[in-house]
Design a protein around this motif. Structure first.
Motif, PDB file in Angstrom:
ATOM      1  N   PRO A 610       0.798  -1.122   0.031  1.00 29.54           N
ATOM      2  CA  PRO A 610       0.093  -0.085   0.046  1.00 29.54           C
ATOM      3  C   PRO A 610       0.840   1.282   0.094  1.00 29.54           C
ATOM      4  CG  PRO A 610      -0.053  -0.937   2.173  1.00 29.54           C
ATOM      5  CD  PRO A 610       0.620  -1.788   1.399  1.00 29.54           C
ATOM      6  N   LYS A 611       0.293   2.284  -0.646  1.00 28.64           N
ATOM      7  CA  LYS A 611       1.092   3.651  -0.449  1.00 28.64           C
ATOM      8  C   LYS A 611       0.973   4.073   0.906  1.00 28.64           C
ATOM      9  CE  LYS A 611      -0.177   4.551  -5.538  1.00 28.64           C
ATOM     10  NZ  LYS A 611      -1.023   5.610  -6.394  1.00 28.64           N
ATOM     11  N   PRO A 612       2.225   5.013   0.819  1.00 29.34           N
ATOM     12  CA  PRO A 612       2.138   5.661   2.243  1.00 29.34           C
ATOM     13  C   PRO A 612       0.860   6.340   2.801  1.00 29.34           C
ATOM     14  CG  PRO A 612       4.276   6.011   1.180  1.00 29.34           C
ATOM     15  CD  PRO A 612       3.242   5.419   0.236  1.00 29.34           C
ATOM     16  N   ALA A 613       0.145   7.185   1.896  1.00 27.29           N
ATOM     17  CA  ALA A 613      -1.044   7.721   2.145  1.00 27.29           C
ATOM     18  C   ALA A 613      -2.189   6.884   2.720  1.00 27.29           C
ATOM     19  CB  ALA A 613      -1.680   8.847   1.002  1.00 27.29           C
ATOM     20  N   ILE A 614      -2.228   5.520   2.004  1.00 28.35           N
ATOM     21  CA  ILE A 614      -3.137   4.738   2.486  1.00 28.35           C
ATOM     22  C   ILE A 614      -2.972   4.247   3.828  1.00 28.35           C
ATOM     23  CG2 ILE A 614      -4.246   2.596   1.966  1.00 28.35           C
ATOM     24  CD1 ILE A 614      -4.774   4.696  -0.121  1.00 28.35           C
ATOM     25  N   CYS A 615      -1.781   3.876   4.150  1.00 28.42           N
ATOM     26  CA  CYS A 615      -1.246   3.552   5.631  1.00 28.42           C
ATOM     27  C   CYS A 615      -1.348   4.570   6.682  1.00 28.42           C
ATOM     28  CB  CYS A 615       0.308   3.189   5.677  1.00 28.42           C
ATOM     29  SG  CYS A 615       0.652   1.544   4.594  1.00 28.42           S
ATOM     30  N   ALA A 616      -1.400   5.672   6.231  1.00 30.07           N
ATOM     31  CA  ALA A 616      -1.607   6.836   7.216  1.00 30.07           C
ATOM     32  C   ALA A 616      -2.816   7.013   7.676  1.00 30.07           C
ATOM     33  CB  ALA A 616      -0.755   8.389   6.427  1.00 30.07           C
ATOM     34  N   ALA A 617      -3.848   6.825   6.651  1.00 33.50           N
ATOM     35  CA  ALA A 617      -4.956   7.031   6.644  1.00 33.50           C
ATOM     36  C   ALA A 617      -5.589   5.853   7.683  1.00 33.50           C
ATOM     37  CB  ALA A 617      -6.194   7.000   5.312  1.00 33.50           C
ATOM     38  N   ALA A 618      -5.108   4.612   7.648  1.00 31.35           N
ATOM     39  CA  ALA A 618      -5.501   3.545   8.451  1.00 31.35           C
ATOM     40  C   ALA A 618      -5.102   3.750   9.744  1.00 31.35           C
ATOM     41  CB  ALA A 618      -4.882   2.302   7.800  1.00 31.35           C
ATOM     42  N   MET A 619      -3.749   4.427   9.753  1.00 32.30           N
ATOM     43  CA  MET A 619      -3.358   4.621  11.396  1.00 32.30           C
ATOM     44  C   MET A 619      -4.177   5.802  12.016  1.00 32.30           C
ATOM     45  SD  MET A 619       0.764   4.800  12.394  1.00 32.30           S
ATOM     46  CE  MET A 619       1.120   4.180  10.602  1.00 32.30           C
ATOM     47  N   LEU A 620      -4.542   6.878  11.270  1.00 36.25           N
ATOM     48  CA  LEU A 620      -5.432   7.698  11.778  1.00 36.25           C
ATOM     49  C   LEU A 620      -6.790   7.132  12.321  1.00 36.25           C
ATOM     50  CD1 LEU A 620      -5.068  10.597  12.161  1.00 36.25           C
ATOM     51  CD2 LEU A 620      -6.298  11.235  10.061  1.00 36.25           C
ATOM     52  N   ASP A 621      -7.447   6.180  11.395  1.00 37.86           N
ATOM     53  CA  ASP A 621      -8.620   5.794  11.737  1.00 37.86           C
ATOM     54  C   ASP A 621      -8.240   4.710  13.134  1.00 37.86           C
ATOM     55  OD1 ASP A 621      -9.956   6.525   9.563  1.00 37.86           O
ATOM     56  OD2 ASP A 621      -9.517   4.590   8.386  1.00 37.86           O
ATOM     57  N   ALA A 622      -7.381   4.101  13.385  1.00 39.54           N
ATOM     58  CA  ALA A 622      -7.006   3.399  14.555  1.00 39.54           C
ATOM     59  C   ALA A 622      -6.788   4.416  15.644  1.00 39.54           C
ATOM     60  CB  ALA A 622      -5.858   2.712  14.429  1.00 39.54           C
ATOM     61  N   ILE A 623      -6.419   5.526  15.428  1.00 39.23           N
ATOM     62  CA  ILE A 623      -6.303   6.534  16.629  1.00 39.23           C
ATOM     63  C   ILE A 623      -7.725   6.928  16.987  1.00 39.23           C
ATOM     64  CG2 ILE A 623      -5.360   8.801  17.083  1.00 39.23           C
ATOM     65  CD1 ILE A 623      -3.025   8.284  15.423  1.00 39.23           C
ATOM     66  N   ARG A 624      -8.489   7.454  16.121  1.00 37.33           N
ATOM     67  CA  ARG A 624      -9.915   7.902  16.254  1.00 37.33           C
ATOM     68  C   ARG A 624     -10.793   6.740  17.081  1.00 37.33           C
ATOM     69  NH1 ARG A 624     -10.075   9.041  10.536  1.00 37.33           N
ATOM     70  NH2 ARG A 624      -9.724  11.345  10.315  1.00 37.33           N
ATOM     71  N   GLU A 625     -10.384   5.416  16.890  1.00 36.12           N
ATOM     72  CA  GLU A 625     -11.092   4.376  17.483  1.00 36.12           C
ATOM     73  C   GLU A 625     -10.526   4.115  18.854  1.00 36.12           C
ATOM     74  OE1 GLU A 625     -14.058   1.422  17.820  1.00 36.12           O
ATOM     75  OE2 GLU A 625     -13.682   2.918  16.075  1.00 36.12           O
ATOM     76  N   GLU A 626      -9.091   4.040  18.956  1.00 39.71           N
ATOM     77  CA  GLU A 626      -8.582   3.674  20.187  1.00 39.71           C
ATOM     78  C   GLU A 626      -7.642   4.746  20.857  1.00 39.71           C
ATOM     79  OE1 GLU A 626      -6.656  -0.226  20.416  1.00 39.71           O
ATOM     80  OE2 GLU A 626      -7.919  -1.058  18.692  1.00 39.71           O
ATOM     81  N   GLY A 627      -7.603   5.918  20.318  1.00 40.94           N
ATOM     82  CA  GLY A 627      -6.651   6.736  20.970  1.00 40.94           C
ATOM     83  C   GLY A 627      -5.341   6.662  20.572  1.00 40.94           C
ATOM     84  N   PHE A 628      -4.538   7.511  21.193  1.00 41.40           N
ATOM     85  CA  PHE A 628      -3.063   7.370  21.021  1.00 41.40           C
ATOM     86  C   PHE A 628      -2.404   6.097  21.479  1.00 41.40           C
ATOM     87  CE2 PHE A 628      -4.151  11.792  20.872  1.00 41.40           C
ATOM     88  CZ  PHE A 628      -3.797  12.192  19.667  1.00 41.40           C
ATOM     89  N   PRO A 629      -2.963   5.397  22.426  1.00 40.17           N
ATOM     90  CA  PRO A 629      -2.150   3.940  22.588  1.00 40.17           C
ATOM     91  C   PRO A 629      -2.143   3.165  21.291  1.00 40.17           C
ATOM     92  CG  PRO A 629      -3.879   4.507  24.318  1.00 40.17           C
ATOM     93  CD  PRO A 629      -4.140   5.550  23.216  1.00 40.17           C
ATOM     94  N   ALA A 630      -3.040   3.305  20.541  1.00 37.72           N
ATOM     95  CA  ALA A 630      -3.065   2.811  19.168  1.00 37.72           C
ATOM     96  C   ALA A 630      -1.527   2.730  18.498  1.00 37.72           C
ATOM     97  CB  ALA A 630      -4.239   3.015  18.209  1.00 37.72           C
ATOM     98  N   ILE A 631      -0.944   3.829  18.810  1.00 31.14           N
ATOM     99  CA  ILE A 631       0.440   3.551  18.218  1.00 31.14           C
ATOM    100  C   ILE A 631       1.824   4.009  19.068  1.00 31.14           C
ATOM    101  CG2 ILE A 631      -0.311   4.645  15.791  1.00 31.14           C
ATOM    102  CD1 ILE A 631       0.681   7.652  16.834  1.00 31.14           C
ATOM    103  N   GLY A 632       1.229   3.734  20.321  1.00 30.02           N
ATOM    104  CA  GLY A 632       2.161   3.860  21.411  1.00 30.02           C
ATOM    105  C   GLY A 632       2.857   4.924  21.837  1.00 30.02           C
ATOM    106  N   ALA A 633       1.692   6.156  21.377  1.00 30.86           N
ATOM    107  CA  ALA A 633       2.325   7.503  21.569  1.00 30.86           C
ATOM    108  C   ALA A 633       1.374   8.074  22.900  1.00 30.86           C
ATOM    109  CB  ALA A 633       2.039   8.281  20.575  1.00 30.86           C
ATOM    110  N   ASP A 634       0.653   7.347  23.579  1.00 27.13           N
ATOM    111  CA  ASP A 634      -0.264   7.918  24.676  1.00 27.13           C
ATOM    112  C   ASP A 634       0.453   8.892  25.895  1.00 27.13           C
ATOM    113  OD1 ASP A 634      -3.013   8.232  25.490  1.00 27.13           O
ATOM    114  OD2 ASP A 634      -2.362   7.040  27.321  1.00 27.13           O
ATOM    115  N   ASP A 635       1.589   8.276  26.296  1.00 29.54           N
ATOM    116  CA  ASP A 635       2.374   8.608  27.443  1.00 29.54           C
ATOM    117  C   ASP A 635       2.971  10.151  26.780  1.00 29.54           C
ATOM    118  OD1 ASP A 635       1.965   6.801  28.803  1.00 29.54           O
ATOM    119  OD2 ASP A 635       3.883   5.924  28.998  1.00 29.54           O
ATOM    120  N   VAL A 636       3.473  10.446  25.530  1.00 28.94           N
ATOM    121  CA  VAL A 636       3.835  11.461  25.015  1.00 28.94           C
ATOM    122  C   VAL A 636       3.015  12.598  25.049  1.00 28.94           C
ATOM    123  CG1 VAL A 636       6.240  10.474  24.367  1.00 28.94           C
ATOM    124  CG2 VAL A 636       4.205  10.829  22.673  1.00 28.94           C
ATOM    125  N   VAL A 637       1.861  12.294  24.447  1.00 30.31           N
ATOM    126  CA  VAL A 637       0.765  13.312  24.286  1.00 30.31           C
ATOM    127  C   VAL A 637       0.225  13.647  25.705  1.00 30.31           C
ATOM    128  CG1 VAL A 637      -1.614  13.335  23.406  1.00 30.31           C
ATOM    129  CG2 VAL A 637      -0.059  12.398  22.197  1.00 30.31           C
TER     130      VAL A 637
END
Length: 815
Positions: A610-637
């Motif tokens: 998949p193209k980077p933009a497609i992956c980015a959109a998927a990761m953004l969807d995961a953040i909307r669903e589960e918050g920043f823990p989805a990408i391991g960034a909850d603590d820094v946020v």
């Protein structure tokens, strides 16, 4: 004071209200339920109680509910010995009684918005009163903002009065920059009895009849029972069928006829007791005669963002502490009373202090459309009681662009102008205004009239059944709505394909039945929706959904109709595109090339790279669903928010009250560029922090770097990490020797916030904590050092640590 009127608590401050309103253009009035503010203050300002008028011109009083508006207007007219429509008038969506004589006009808050848009100067109006403002309805907040705009730019003489039963008067007066008057009211003592919550998840409509029968046996007087909505009220009434003849059970909710509502609030006939089953409409705005017993379910039905449908969904939630206190107070208006609560006493402490303002949680498409008609594209330029969330404003603007109401620049289109003139939510406005023929417009107007009025046409979720019921209904409310529909439809005869009409207005709510399911559907928007398996509509493969209710995860379909698959695909627009999904647990992407109608996949094939933009959109969807823990960034946020919060509290910056929810909503703006650069890789936490900080104003960035650093350099030369997430934050931990030589305590936020210093033993165990090193060296350190010398004799424990040389905790031999 006019003779013949009974004394009310508000009478004690009427002279002060008149005096302040004569000298000021804004005022906040706080008075508890039953004080009489709604029916006395407008008459006093208009000079109808025996004193000269304070306000020249008509006084408009806004009520958030139609039933409260009608009853307030009727009571004022009766007190003057007149018919409604003379000195006191009423305007609601289904009723208008005003004349050239009218001095006080009671109006629902939504209609006030239309009035000020059509006449920004409010010609002939001397004052606008916002009653029951504590409910914080979206229309009331919007109306107040527009009234203040009109006052500031066009009508310096316009008076604005905010009236409320329970209100944070300090914050409201600060926003309005105006004085406050408080009325003490009159309240008899009320005994509170807790009956506990159900242990087996028994329905509230099954528990309430038991509590009512208990109260009827234990106490005298009439009962006011609070339930969340009409459905629970009617079910409770059914279970009370067969009550003694001396007990009259009457419902009270907004969809009832005026005669039914009057029956609920009128005194019980002599020798009888009344049980009023009411929604929260009876919390403050209405007086119900004879009540000295309140039974509270502790539940409310509130409007929340539905991301489609009619703009909001109704959800059942725990009532706020302010609401249950108001309900309890209804038992003590006329005499000492009793309040039964269907929960445990300890649970009261866990209730939210007050209801969340609708502007913070509801669909804002109507607000954005109104502002566009007002000529304002940027809501941030206006004065609000609570600033509308940026994410919700953006979603609302996107919806209006999709509906064709706004262009890409946010300006009103001709279609949007026509939609704005209709007293309907944007979805229903689009349904009517975009109809392609006169007959279809007339049909759309009928649909809009019944869909915008809950319960109209029956309770079936099938639009065809509801429309048939609406057409047969001869009640005054139905006749009024039919007249409105006829005017919206320009008098044409209705005709056309209902499914096509709905699909054009709700293309994102075309839905397909899930394979192997019974009543579960997936909408083009990606949301799930369901019908009971036994419902006839549940047999249909394709639906177009006009309204939803219930939970957000899988909403209940409350209005829909079947649609042919070919028509659905034609109107919905089938596209071929690459899509990906991201699994936070594995950190892996699954990509495919799909042919789809929105989220409804018609066919698909694997996509290895998949193209980077497609992956980015998927990761953004995961953040909307589960918050920043989805990408391991909850603590820094969370850490960044904590740093900003510390600086705001200390008065170093003004960052506008950033929140975790707001950052999730706005992640598309500040995080998406980083996600696109990462492609199929999850960004490291430090990169997420940098992206977030870089998105902030330059002054905030500088304050974070200078006054809330991530690390502090200690006298030993070590760099110590600052912990902003600990309960004792900001916190720095290091061996005790690293702090030697410090006579002044470490501070952040321009020296306004002391750092919590946690001293560690040579074995890296906490041994002391202080926020005042100067005091600690002369007291607590002595006991700590005595203990440490015994346990770590080879290490350095000087008698005067404030003057000693700091180091990393080496032994004496290595110093």
């Amino acid at each position: 004071m006019r003779t013949g009127l009974s004394s009310l608590p508000i009478d004690d401050v009427l002279a002060e209200i008149r005096s302040v309103m004569a000298d000021h253009t804004r005022l906040v009035l706080a008075a508890p339920p039953g004080a009489g503010k709604t029916t006395r203050v407008p008459l006093a300002l208009a000079g109808l109680l025996g004193e000269p008028p304070v306000i020249e011109g008509r006084i408009i009083m806004l009520e958030p509910r139609r039933i409260a508006a009608r009853m307030a207007a009727q009571q004022m007219a009766t007190s003057l010995g007149e018919k409604l429509g003379q000195t006191v008038g009423l305007t609601t969506r289904v009723d208008r009684k005003v004349s050239s004589e009218t001095r006080v006009e009671v109006i629902t808050d939504g209609l006030f918005t239309r009035r000020i848009l059509s006449d920004p100067e409010l010609s002939g109006v001397g004052a606008v009163i916002f009653d029951e403002f504590h409910e914080r309805r979206l229309n009331s907040d919007l109306g107040l903002t527009l009234a203040m705009e009109a006052q500031g730019a066009l009508r310096e003489d316009l008076r604005i009065l905010i009236m409320s039963a329970t209100l944070d008067t300090e914050s409201v007066s600060r926003v309005l920059a105006c004085p406050v008057i408080e009325s003490e009211g009159r309240q008899y003592p009320v005994e509170t009895r807790y009956l506990g919550r159900s242990q087996d998840r028994e329905r509230i409509e099954d528990r309430m009849p038991v509590a009512i029968r208990k109260a009827l046996k234990e106490e005298d007087g009439s009962i006011l029972a609070f339930l969340p909505g009409a459905r629970e009220i009617l079910r409770t009434a059914d279970q009370l069928d067969g009550a003694p003849e001396s007990v009259r059970v009457v419902p009270l909710f907004g969809a009832l006829t005026p005669a039914e509502q009057d029956a609920a609030v009128s005194p019980a006939p002599e020798g009888t007791r009344k049980v009023v089953l009411a929604t929260d409409i009876a919390e403050s705005a209405l007086t119900i005669e004879g009540v000295r017993i309140v039974i509270d379910s502790g539940l409310s039905r509130v409007a929340e963002d539905a991301a489609g449908g009619l703009g909001t969904r109704l959800s059942t939630v725990k009532a706020s502490r302010a609401s249950v206190d108001q309900r309890r107070g209804r038992a003590g208006r006329l005499s000492p009373g009793v309040c039964y609560r269907l929960w445990d006493e300890a649970a009261t402490r866990g209730l939210m202090p007050a209801p969340v303002p609708e502007i913070l949680k509801s669909d804002l498409s109507g607000l954005v459309l109104t502002l566009a008609e007002w000529g304002e594209r940027d809501a941030g330029r206006l004065i609000w009681m609570d600033q509308p969330p940026a994410g919700r404003l953006k979603s609302a603007q996107d919806l209006l662009v999709t509906l064709g109401a706004l262009d890409a620049q946010g300006s009103l289109t001709p279609l949007g102008t026509e939609m704005a003139c209709l007293p309907l939510p944007p979805r229903l406005g689009a349904l009517v205004a975009s109809a392609p023929s006169p007959a279809e417009r007339a049909l759309a107007a009928e649909i809009a009239a019944l869909a915008g009025e809950r319960g109209m046409g029956g309770s079936s979720p099938d639009l065809r059944d509801r429309l048939a019921g609406f057409r047969k209904d001869g009640s005054p409310r139905a006749r009024s709505l039919k007249a409105q529909a006829k005017s919206w439809g320009n008098g044409a005869d209705p005709g056309g394909d209902m499914a096509k009409l709905l699909a054009r207005a709700w293309p994102d709510q075309i839905a397909r039945k899930r394979p192997g399911s019974a009543g579960s559907y997936l909408m083009a928007s990606g949301r799930a929706a369901m019908l009971p398996e036994t419902d006839a509509l549940a047999k249909q493969d394709w639906l177009v959904i006009a309204d939803l209710g219930g939970a957000a995860k899988e909403a209940r379909i409350s209005l829909a109709m079947p649609i042919d698959e070919a028509v659905a695909l034609e109107i919905g627009g089938v596209v071929s595109e690459d899509r990906a999904s991201f699994d936070p647990r594995t950190g892996k992407f699954t990509a495919r090339r799909v042919k789809a109608l929105g989220a409804i996949v018609l066919s698909e094939a694997p996509l290895p790279k998949p193209k980077p933009a497609i992956c980015a959109a998927a990761m953004l969807d995961a953040i909307r669903e589960e918050g920043f823990p989805a990408i391991g960034a909850d603590d820094v946020v969370q850490e960044t928010l904590a740093r900003i919060g510390m600086l705001e509290t200390a008065g170093c910056i003004e960052a506008g009250g950033m929140s975790l929810e707001g950052l999730v909503e706005s992640a598309k703006d500040w995080l998406l560029p980083l996600l696109k650069r990462q492609g199929a890789s999850v960004p490291p936490p430090h990169a997420v922090r940098e992206a977030l900080v870089t998105s902030l104003d330059w002054q905030v960035q500088e304050a974070l770097r200078r006054d809330a650093p991530l690390n502090l350099e200690l006298p030993s030369g070590q760099t110590a990490r600052v912990d902003y997430l600990d309960d004792r934050a900001p916190l720095v931990s290091a061996r005790a020797q690293a702090f030697y030589g410090l006579s002044e305590h470490l501070k952040l936020a321009a020296g306004r916030v002391p750092v919590t210093v946690e001293m560690l033993s040579p074995g890296m165990k906490p041994v002391a904590t202080t926020q005042d090193l100067g005091q600690f060296w002369g007291a607590g350190y002595l006991d700590m050092a005595k203990d440490m010398r015994g346990r770590y004799p080879k290490h350095d424990w000087p008698a005067d640590p404030a003057s000693a040389r700091a180091h990393e905790g080496r032994t004496k031999k290595r110093l």
